[in-house]
Design a protein around this motif. Structure first.
Motif, PDB file in Angstrom:
ATOM      1  N   SER A  28       0.853  -1.191   0.000  1.00 30.83           N
ATOM      2  CA  SER A  28       0.000   0.000   0.000  1.00 30.83           C
ATOM      3  C   SER A  28       0.884   1.235   0.000  1.00 30.83           C
ATOM      4  CB  SER A  28      -0.923  -0.009   1.218  1.00 30.83           C
ATOM      5  OG  SER A  28      -0.183  -0.175   2.407  1.00 30.83           O
ATOM      6  N   GLN A  29       0.284   2.340  -0.422  1.00 27.35           N
ATOM      7  CA  GLN A  29       1.011   3.604  -0.443  1.00 27.35           C
ATOM      8  C   GLN A  29       0.031   4.745  -0.272  1.00 27.35           C
ATOM      9  OE1 GLN A  29       3.811   4.196  -3.633  1.00 27.35           O
ATOM     10  NE2 GLN A  29       3.603   6.404  -3.530  1.00 27.35           N
ATOM     11  N   TRP A  30       0.401   5.692   0.558  1.00 26.74           N
ATOM     12  CA  TRP A  30      -0.347   6.928   0.714  1.00 26.74           C
ATOM     13  C   TRP A  30       0.674   8.038   0.897  1.00 26.74           C
ATOM     14  CZ3 TRP A  30      -4.397   9.481  -0.402  1.00 26.74           C
ATOM     15  CH2 TRP A  30      -4.758  10.618   0.304  1.00 26.74           C
ATOM     16  N   GLU A  31       0.577   9.040   0.047  1.00 31.08           N
ATOM     17  CA  GLU A  31       1.528  10.136   0.019  1.00 31.08           C
ATOM     18  C   GLU A  31       2.936   9.559  -0.110  1.00 31.08           C
ATOM     19  OE1 GLU A  31       0.294  12.486   3.407  1.00 31.08           O
ATOM     20  OE2 GLU A  31      -1.285  13.445   2.214  1.00 31.08           O
ATOM     21  N   ASN A  32       3.830   9.818   0.825  1.00 26.48           N
ATOM     22  CA  ASN A  32       5.211   9.321   0.708  1.00 26.48           C
ATOM     23  C   ASN A  32       5.482   8.067   1.520  1.00 26.48           C
ATOM     24  OD1 ASN A  32       5.966  11.435  -1.007  1.00 26.48           O
ATOM     25  ND2 ASN A  32       6.347  12.794   0.726  1.00 26.48           N
ATOM     26  N   GLN A  33       4.440   7.449   2.057  1.00 26.76           N
ATOM     27  CA  GLN A  33       4.628   6.281   2.916  1.00 26.76           C
ATOM     28  C   GLN A  33       4.155   5.013   2.199  1.00 26.76           C
ATOM     29  OE1 GLN A  33       2.854   6.735   6.782  1.00 26.76           O
ATOM     30  NE2 GLN A  33       4.402   5.433   7.696  1.00 26.76           N
ATOM     31  N   THR A  34       4.993   3.988   2.258  1.00 27.55           N
ATOM     32  CA  THR A  34       4.696   2.690   1.640  1.00 27.55           C
ATOM     33  C   THR A  34       4.797   1.614   2.708  1.00 27.55           C
ATOM     34  OG1 THR A  34       5.655   3.460  -0.443  1.00 27.55           O
ATOM     35  CG2 THR A  34       5.384   1.102  -0.205  1.00 27.55           C
ATOM     36  N   ASP A  35       4.000   0.562   2.564  1.00 31.15           N
ATOM     37  CA  ASP A  35       4.056  -0.534   3.531  1.00 31.15           C
ATOM     38  C   ASP A  35       3.786  -1.852   2.822  1.00 31.15           C
ATOM     39  OD1 ASP A  35       4.432  -1.567   6.127  1.00 31.15           O
ATOM     40  OD2 ASP A  35       2.276  -1.640   6.489  1.00 31.15           O
ATOM     41  N   ILE A  36       4.211  -2.926   3.485  1.00 30.76           N
ATOM     42  CA  ILE A  36       3.875  -4.300   3.088  1.00 30.76           C
ATOM     43  C   ILE A  36       3.348  -4.989   4.326  1.00 30.76           C
ATOM     44  CG2 ILE A  36       4.656  -6.480   2.083  1.00 30.76           C
ATOM     45  CD1 ILE A  36       7.246  -5.074   1.227  1.00 30.76           C
ATOM     46  N   MET A  37       2.281  -5.750   4.193  1.00 36.50           N
ATOM     47  CA  MET A  37       1.802  -6.573   5.301  1.00 36.50           C
ATOM     48  C   MET A  37       1.551  -7.985   4.794  1.00 36.50           C
ATOM     49  SD  MET A  37      -2.231  -5.777   5.910  1.00 36.50           S
ATOM     50  CE  MET A  37      -2.496  -7.383   6.633  1.00 36.50           C
ATOM     51  N   THR A  38       1.705  -8.938   5.691  1.00 40.29           N
ATOM     52  CA  THR A  38       1.395 -10.330   5.383  1.00 40.29           C
ATOM     53  C   THR A  38      -0.077 -10.557   5.658  1.00 40.29           C
ATOM     54  OG1 THR A  38       3.633 -11.019   5.965  1.00 40.29           O
ATOM     55  CG2 THR A  38       1.934 -12.724   5.968  1.00 40.29           C
ATOM     56  N   GLY A  53     -12.392 -10.077  -0.842  1.00 43.31           N
ATOM     57  CA  GLY A  53     -12.526  -9.479   0.473  1.00 43.31           C
ATOM     58  C   GLY A  53     -11.415  -9.939   1.380  1.00 43.31           C
ATOM     59  N   CYS A  54     -11.041  -9.059   2.308  1.00 45.33           N
ATOM     60  CA  CYS A  54     -10.032  -9.432   3.295  1.00 45.33           C
ATOM     61  C   CYS A  54     -10.172  -8.544   4.524  1.00 45.33           C
ATOM     62  CB  CYS A  54      -8.626  -9.355   2.728  1.00 45.33           C
ATOM     63  SG  CYS A  54      -8.124  -7.745   2.158  1.00 45.33           S
ATOM     64  N   MET A  55      -9.737  -9.075   5.646  1.00 41.42           N
ATOM     65  CA  MET A  55      -9.759  -8.344   6.897  1.00 41.42           C
ATOM     66  C   MET A  55      -8.348  -7.818   7.148  1.00 41.42           C
ATOM     67  SD  MET A  55      -9.326  -7.910  10.362  1.00 41.42           S
ATOM     68  CE  MET A  55      -8.451  -9.361  10.868  1.00 41.42           C
ATOM     69  N   ILE A  56      -8.257  -6.506   7.329  1.00 40.69           N
ATOM     70  CA  ILE A  56      -6.980  -5.869   7.644  1.00 40.69           C
ATOM     71  C   ILE A  56      -7.188  -5.121   8.951  1.00 40.69           C
ATOM     72  CG2 ILE A  56      -5.236  -4.209   6.919  1.00 40.69           C
ATOM     73  CD1 ILE A  56      -6.051  -4.839   4.005  1.00 40.69           C
ATOM     74  N   ALA A  57      -6.579  -5.607  10.007  1.00 41.24           N
ATOM     75  CA  ALA A  57      -6.776  -5.044  11.345  1.00 41.24           C
ATOM     76  C   ALA A  57      -6.383  -3.574  11.379  1.00 41.24           C
ATOM     77  CB  ALA A  57      -5.962  -5.834  12.374  1.00 41.24           C
ATOM     78  N   SER A  58      -7.129  -2.803  12.147  1.00 43.03           N
ATOM     79  CA  SER A  58      -6.902  -1.359  12.216  1.00 43.03           C
ATOM     80  C   SER A  58      -5.563  -1.004  12.857  1.00 43.03           C
ATOM     81  CB  SER A  58      -8.045  -0.681  12.966  1.00 43.03           C
ATOM     82  OG  SER A  58      -8.150  -1.183  14.276  1.00 43.03           O
ATOM     83  N   MET A  59      -4.935  -1.933  13.566  1.00 42.75           N
ATOM     84  CA  MET A  59      -3.633  -1.649  14.177  1.00 42.75           C
ATOM     85  C   MET A  59      -2.505  -1.683  13.150  1.00 42.75           C
ATOM     86  SD  MET A  59      -2.889  -5.142  16.221  1.00 42.75           S
ATOM     87  CE  MET A  59      -2.689  -6.693  15.386  1.00 42.75           C
ATOM     88  N   ASN A  60      -2.773  -2.202  11.942  1.00 46.19           N
ATOM     89  CA  ASN A  60      -1.755  -2.264  10.896  1.00 46.19           C
ATOM     90  C   ASN A  60      -1.632  -0.929  10.183  1.00 46.19           C
ATOM     91  OD1 ASN A  60      -0.919  -5.041  10.967  1.00 46.19           O
ATOM     92  ND2 ASN A  60      -2.937  -5.566  10.170  1.00 46.19           N
ATOM     93  N   LEU A  61      -0.407  -0.518   9.913  1.00 49.02           N
ATOM     94  CA  LEU A  61      -0.172   0.689   9.128  1.00 49.02           C
ATOM     95  C   LEU A  61      -0.861   0.569   7.766  1.00 49.02           C
ATOM     96  CD1 LEU A  61       1.200   3.413   8.592  1.00 49.02           C
ATOM     97  CD2 LEU A  61       3.242   2.129   7.886  1.00 49.02           C
ATOM     98  N   SER A  62      -0.867  -0.623   7.192  1.00 49.30           N
ATOM     99  CA  SER A  62      -1.502  -0.825   5.889  1.00 49.30           C
ATOM    100  C   SER A  62      -2.980  -0.443   5.908  1.00 49.30           C
ATOM    101  CB  SER A  62      -1.369  -2.291   5.458  1.00 49.30           C
ATOM    102  OG  SER A  62      -0.018  -2.603   5.216  1.00 49.30           O
ATOM    103  N   HIS A  63      -3.652  -0.693   7.019  1.00 48.60           N
ATOM    104  CA  HIS A  63      -5.067  -0.327   7.150  1.00 48.60           C
ATOM    105  C   HIS A  63      -5.240   1.166   6.897  1.00 48.60           C
ATOM    106  CE1 HIS A  63      -8.808   0.723   9.286  1.00 48.60           C
ATOM    107  NE2 HIS A  63      -9.181  -0.524   9.053  1.00 48.60           N
ATOM    108  N   ILE A  88       7.965  -9.932   7.589  1.00 44.68           N
ATOM    109  CA  ILE A  88       7.032  -8.837   7.328  1.00 44.68           C
ATOM    110  C   ILE A  88       5.875  -8.899   8.312  1.00 44.68           C
ATOM    111  CG2 ILE A  88       5.324  -7.983   5.653  1.00 44.68           C
ATOM    112  CD1 ILE A  88       7.490  -8.776   3.481  1.00 44.68           C
ATOM    113  N   GLY A  89       5.374 -10.101   8.566  1.00 48.44           N
ATOM    114  CA  GLY A  89       4.282 -10.267   9.523  1.00 48.44           C
ATOM    115  C   GLY A  89       4.677  -9.912  10.942  1.00 48.44           C
ATOM    116  N   ASN A  90       5.955  -9.998  11.253  1.00 52.73           N
ATOM    117  CA  ASN A  90       6.442  -9.711  12.605  1.00 52.73           C
ATOM    118  C   ASN A  90       6.947  -8.284  12.786  1.00 52.73           C
ATOM    119  OD1 ASN A  90       5.975 -12.212  13.813  1.00 52.73           O
ATOM    120  ND2 ASN A  90       7.901 -13.049  13.066  1.00 52.73           N
ATOM    121  N   SER A  91       6.811  -7.448  11.767  1.00 46.84           N
ATOM    122  CA  SER A  91       7.349  -6.093  11.866  1.00 46.84           C
ATOM    123  C   SER A  91       6.258  -5.062  11.603  1.00 46.84           C
ATOM    124  CB  SER A  91       8.507  -5.914  10.882  1.00 46.84           C
ATOM    125  OG  SER A  91       8.074  -6.144   9.556  1.00 46.84           O
TER     126      SER A  91
END
Length: 187
Positions: A28-38, A53-63, A88-91
């Motif tokens: 994912s990417q928003w403005e200058n920030q990029t992330d990867i999540m497992t 469909g997928c569930m992405i927890a709100s605590m994840n930066l990707s959310h 990736i899942g642990n960070s």
């Protein structure tokens, strides 16, 4: 036909038997920030348009990045990337650059701003199709708007997470039942 001697099983562990698809790395990417999540769970909701469909927890930066941008890329790794999948899942994306830390190469999307992962054999560019369930359930419904797949990999060894740090690997065993399907069901 086999019968089974079933016993009570903890409901919080049923994912061991119900995880439907391969582990994905969501970029994912928003403005200058990029992330990867497992992502260990996703589901096909419709064929045309192609909805998942997928569930992405709100605590994840990707959310947060996906909520703001309305898009992402679902990348499918092979078993060769298991160390990166776990790391990736642990960070957390606020702490490290997950691309650099895991030796992954970001490639620009052709439709969305989120990057594709060059080391994954398949990448699906997605736009948020319906966010009605995000606030209550963190459930995103995406439309795949562009698909990139390496056709040379006919039967990729994909990872399937079953919980408690355990993965299954889909291999090359294939059961062809096409002759038993109605033609209209072969989609």
């Amino acid at each position: 036909m086999t019968t089974y001697n079933k016993h009570h099983f903890p409901v919080e562990k049923v994912r061991k038997y119900l995880e439907p698809g391969p582990v994905a790395l969501v970029t994912s990417q928003w403005e200058n920030q990029t992330d990867i999540m497992t992502l260990g769970w996703h589901t096909i909701l419709e064929f045309s348009p192609s909805l998942l469909g997928c569930m992405i927890a709100s605590m994840n930066l990707s959310h947060e990045l996906i909520r703001n941008s309305g898009e992402c890329v679902i990348n499918i790794p092979t078993v060769e990337l298991i160390d990166a999948v776990v790391a990736i899942g642990n960070s957390h994306g606020d702490d490290i650059d997950k691309f650099a830390a895991n030796g992954l190469t970001a490639q620009p999307g052709s439709v969305v701003k989120a990057p594709l992962i060059d080391e994954c054999f398949a990448s699906f560019e997605c736009r948020l199709h319906d966010g009605a369930l995000v606030d209550n359930y963190n459930f995103f419904i995406f439309e795949v708007v562009r698909a990139h797949v390496d056709p040379a990999l006919a039967l990729p060894e994909t990872l399937h997470y079953t919980g408690e740090g355990q993965f299954r690997v889909m291999g090359d065993r294939q059961l062809d039942q096409r002759q038993n399907f109605k033609p209209e069901m072969l989609i």
